[in-house]
Design a protein around this motif. Structure first.
Motif, short mmCIF file in Angstrom:
data_model
loop_
_atom_site.label_atom_id
_atom_site.label_comp_id
_atom_site.label_asym_id
_atom_site.label_seq_id
_atom_site.Cartn_x
_atom_site.Cartn_y
_atom_site.Cartn_z
N LEU A 105 35.97 46.09 -17.08
CA LEU A 105 34.72 45.51 -16.59
C LEU A 105 33.76 45.28 -17.75
O LEU A 105 33.08 44.24 -17.81
CB LEU A 105 34.08 46.43 -15.54
CG LEU A 105 32.74 45.96 -14.98
CD1 LEU A 105 32.88 44.62 -14.27
CD2 LEU A 105 32.16 47.01 -14.04
N ALA A 106 33.70 46.24 -18.67
CA ALA A 106 32.85 46.06 -19.85
C ALA A 106 33.33 44.89 -20.71
O ALA A 106 32.52 44.09 -21.19
CB ALA A 106 32.81 47.36 -20.67
N VAL A 107 34.64 44.79 -20.90
CA VAL A 107 35.18 43.69 -21.70
C VAL A 107 34.89 42.33 -21.04
O VAL A 107 34.48 41.37 -21.70
CB VAL A 107 36.71 43.88 -21.89
CG1 VAL A 107 37.31 42.65 -22.56
CG2 VAL A 107 36.97 45.12 -22.72
N CYS A 111 32.60 39.18 -22.47
CA CYS A 111 33.13 37.82 -22.65
C CYS A 111 32.32 36.79 -21.88
O CYS A 111 32.00 35.71 -22.39
CB CYS A 111 34.60 37.78 -22.24
SG CYS A 111 35.70 38.76 -23.27
N THR A 112 31.95 37.11 -20.63
CA THR A 112 31.19 36.14 -19.83
C THR A 112 29.79 35.94 -20.38
O THR A 112 29.23 34.84 -20.30
CB THR A 112 31.12 36.59 -18.37
OG1 THR A 112 30.63 37.94 -18.30
CG2 THR A 112 32.49 36.52 -17.72
N LEU A 136 36.82 37.53 -12.35
CA LEU A 136 37.79 37.96 -13.37
C LEU A 136 38.16 39.43 -13.19
O LEU A 136 39.33 39.81 -13.34
CB LEU A 136 37.21 37.71 -14.76
CG LEU A 136 37.04 36.26 -15.18
CD1 LEU A 136 36.36 36.17 -16.53
CD2 LEU A 136 38.39 35.55 -15.24
N TRP A 137 37.18 40.24 -12.87
CA TRP A 137 37.46 41.67 -12.70
C TRP A 137 38.35 41.90 -11.48
O TRP A 137 39.28 42.70 -11.53
CB TRP A 137 36.15 42.44 -12.59
CG TRP A 137 36.35 43.92 -12.53
CD1 TRP A 137 36.76 44.74 -13.54
CD2 TRP A 137 36.17 44.76 -11.39
NE1 TRP A 137 36.82 46.04 -13.11
CE2 TRP A 137 36.47 46.08 -11.79
CE3 TRP A 137 35.77 44.52 -10.08
CZ2 TRP A 137 36.38 47.15 -10.91
CZ3 TRP A 137 35.68 45.60 -9.20
CH2 TRP A 137 35.99 46.89 -9.62
N LEU A 138 38.08 41.21 -10.39
CA LEU A 138 38.93 41.34 -9.20
C LEU A 138 40.35 40.85 -9.50
O LEU A 138 41.33 41.42 -9.01
CB LEU A 138 38.33 40.57 -8.03
CG LEU A 138 37.02 41.14 -7.45
CD1 LEU A 138 36.49 40.22 -6.36
CD2 LEU A 138 37.24 42.54 -6.92
N ASN A 174 47.93 28.06 -15.94
CA ASN A 174 47.90 28.71 -17.25
C ASN A 174 47.34 27.79 -18.31
O ASN A 174 46.54 28.18 -19.16
CB ASN A 174 49.31 29.17 -17.61
CG ASN A 174 49.31 30.11 -18.80
OD1 ASN A 174 48.29 30.73 -19.11
ND2 ASN A 174 50.43 30.22 -19.48
N GLY A 175 47.76 26.50 -18.26
CA GLY A 175 47.24 25.53 -19.21
C GLY A 175 45.75 25.30 -19.04
O GLY A 175 45.01 25.21 -20.03
N LEU A 176 45.30 25.23 -17.78
CA LEU A 176 43.86 25.04 -17.55
C LEU A 176 43.05 26.22 -18.08
O LEU A 176 41.96 26.03 -18.64
CB LEU A 176 43.60 24.84 -16.05
CG LEU A 176 44.10 23.53 -15.44
CD1 LEU A 176 43.87 23.52 -13.94
CD2 LEU A 176 43.39 22.34 -16.09
N LEU A 177 43.58 27.42 -17.91
CA LEU A 177 42.86 28.59 -18.41
C LEU A 177 42.76 28.56 -19.93
O LEU A 177 41.70 28.82 -20.52
CB LEU A 177 43.56 29.88 -17.94
CG LEU A 177 43.45 30.19 -16.45
CD1 LEU A 177 44.26 31.44 -16.11
CD2 LEU A 177 41.99 30.39 -16.05
#
Length: 429
Positions: A105-107, A111-112, A136-138, A174-177
């Protein structure tokens, strides 16, 4: 505590642990640690941000506050795990999962917050950042408990072909990410370069905007070209996609493309600059911003009109400050018959002495009409900063005229009417 083996965090293993007394105690300890971290974060906010809300808009103080909850909860969980481990010598699966979740969650929050810093504030507000961090965390939580395996198999089963290339939904996502991550980095780099370019005062403002936009476009294109091979997508796929994109551009996106190209034409021929005063149709205002699609025209009342670039290229536009920034305006006034006109004209010029009025050429007074009630005169002058409006300036000059005329006994006439009753005399009572 921070490192974990995914097999140890299987969803069914977690359910088995929660059915034991030790597992429930660990769950209560973890929940208590998170609750204490929430209290710490709220007290920190009241102490450091309530009285000085501007700190919340600064990147480093904001980032530090975002990390307070997961980091403090992480430290509390580690301390509780060490204490619980000395009492019970059994494996601590639940607290181990708490520790891993808080670490990531900290990471994710870190990043966000960096991603939000890479975008302009109007494009990616704080609420969107929180939603992205939560999503992202979920997603990470679902990955740790093995829920992603079923989703991955389902996405891999959805396949289709583009030319000779066979793709599935997992590869595309995956490519979009990857494209998103690399494009965000490119946008962040372009903002740094754009800030440097805009500080080059020896370059024309339009050229600085052109170089900044070209830099952003080039970096984004390079980011896409780098990201696609990273995920295993052949660049020849772009040729097939490019054909469909060209057709769509010709049918439905031609207005956007035309405005985009018109924006570069306006910037390169320097016909319009930021700060120019334009008259477009019945709209008059000053240019405050120029984008790839539109120009922002701010009126004197504070309203802002978004004028498409194509309209500025294809239609007649009156640029009142194309060669000179100053603008001519006038104030009408009327004096009574019998007034010393030479004195009145001198006083009018004197009333126009103002910091916003140009001195070379200076203001001038004119006799325009011999009217019914008096002699019409007009005071004309050049305004140095028309972008600041005219109402306040004309009010100051009118007050100065009123005071000077009053000091020199010059009368400003007003219409007078005589009423005559024609007919029989009124009856005597």
């Amino acid at each position: 505590m921070l490192l974990f083996i995914r097999k140890e965090m299987d969803f069914f293993a977690l359910l088995d642990a929660l059915q034991t007394p030790n597992g429930l105690i660990e769950l209560g300890i973890g929940a208590l640690c998170v609750l204490l971290a929430v209290v710490i974060a709220r007290r920190l906010y009241r102490r450091w941000f309530t009285d000085t809300p501007e700190r919340y808009e600064q990147f480093l103080p904001y980032l530090g506050f975002r990390l307070v909850l997961p980091v403090s909860a992480q430290l509390l969980v580690i301390a509780a795990s060490l204490a619980w481990g000395r009492l019970e010598h059994a494996p601590m699966l639940v607290l181990h999962i708490f520790s891993a979740m808080l670490f990531w969650l900290a990471v994710i929050r870190l990043c966000t917050a960096v991603v939000r810093q890479a975008f302009p504030s109007s494009r990616f507000e704080r609420h969107s950042e929180h939603v992205l961090a939560t999503a992202l965390w979920l997603g990470f939580v679902s990955w740790t408990i093995g829920f992603d395996v079923a989703v991955t198999d389902w996405l891999e089963s959805m396949t289709f072909s583009i030319g000779k290339t066979k793709l599935d939904m997992l590869t595309i996502i995956n490519g979009l990410l990857w494209v998103t991550v690399i494009v965000v980095v490119a946008l962040w780099a372009s903002r740094l370069i754009e800030a440097r370019i805009m500080k080059l005062k020896h370059l024309d403002s339009n050229l600085r905007i052109v170089f900044a936009k070209l830099t952003r476009i080039i970096l984004v294109v390079i980011a896409v070209m780098v990201a696609l091979p990273v995920v295993g997508i052949d660049l020849t796929v772009l040729a097939a996609l490019g054909g469909g994109f060209t057709i769509g551009l010709g049918l439905s996106l031609q207005n956007i493309a035309r405005n985009f190209l018109s924006g570069f034409v306006i910037l390169l021929d320097r016909s319009i600059r930021i700060g120019d005063r334009l008259m477009v149709g019945d709209r008059v205002g000053n240019v405050t911003r120029m984008t790839s699609r539109y120009v922002v025209l701010r009126g004197g009342d504070g309203s802002e009109a978004l004028i498409p670039n194509d309209l500025l290229v294809s239609n007649t536009v009156v640029n009142q400050s194309y060669s000179e920034k100053s603008l001519w305006t006038s104030v009408p006034v009327q004096v009574a018959y019998g007034t010393d006109l030479d004195l009145a004209m001198s006083l009018l010029k004197q009333a126009a002495v103002h910091p916003r009025v140009q001195t070379q050429p200076g203001p001038n007074a004119f006799v325009t009409l011999f009217a019914d009630s008096g002699i019409n005169m007009e005071l004309g002058f050049w305004v140095l900063d028309p972008e600041n409006g005219f109402m306040g300036l004309k009010s100051d000059i009118n007050l100065a005229i009123w005071r000077l005329f009053k000091q020199h006994n010059i009368e400003i006439p007003f219409p007078q009417r005589e009423v005559r009753i024609v007919g029989d005399k009124p009856a005597q009572g």
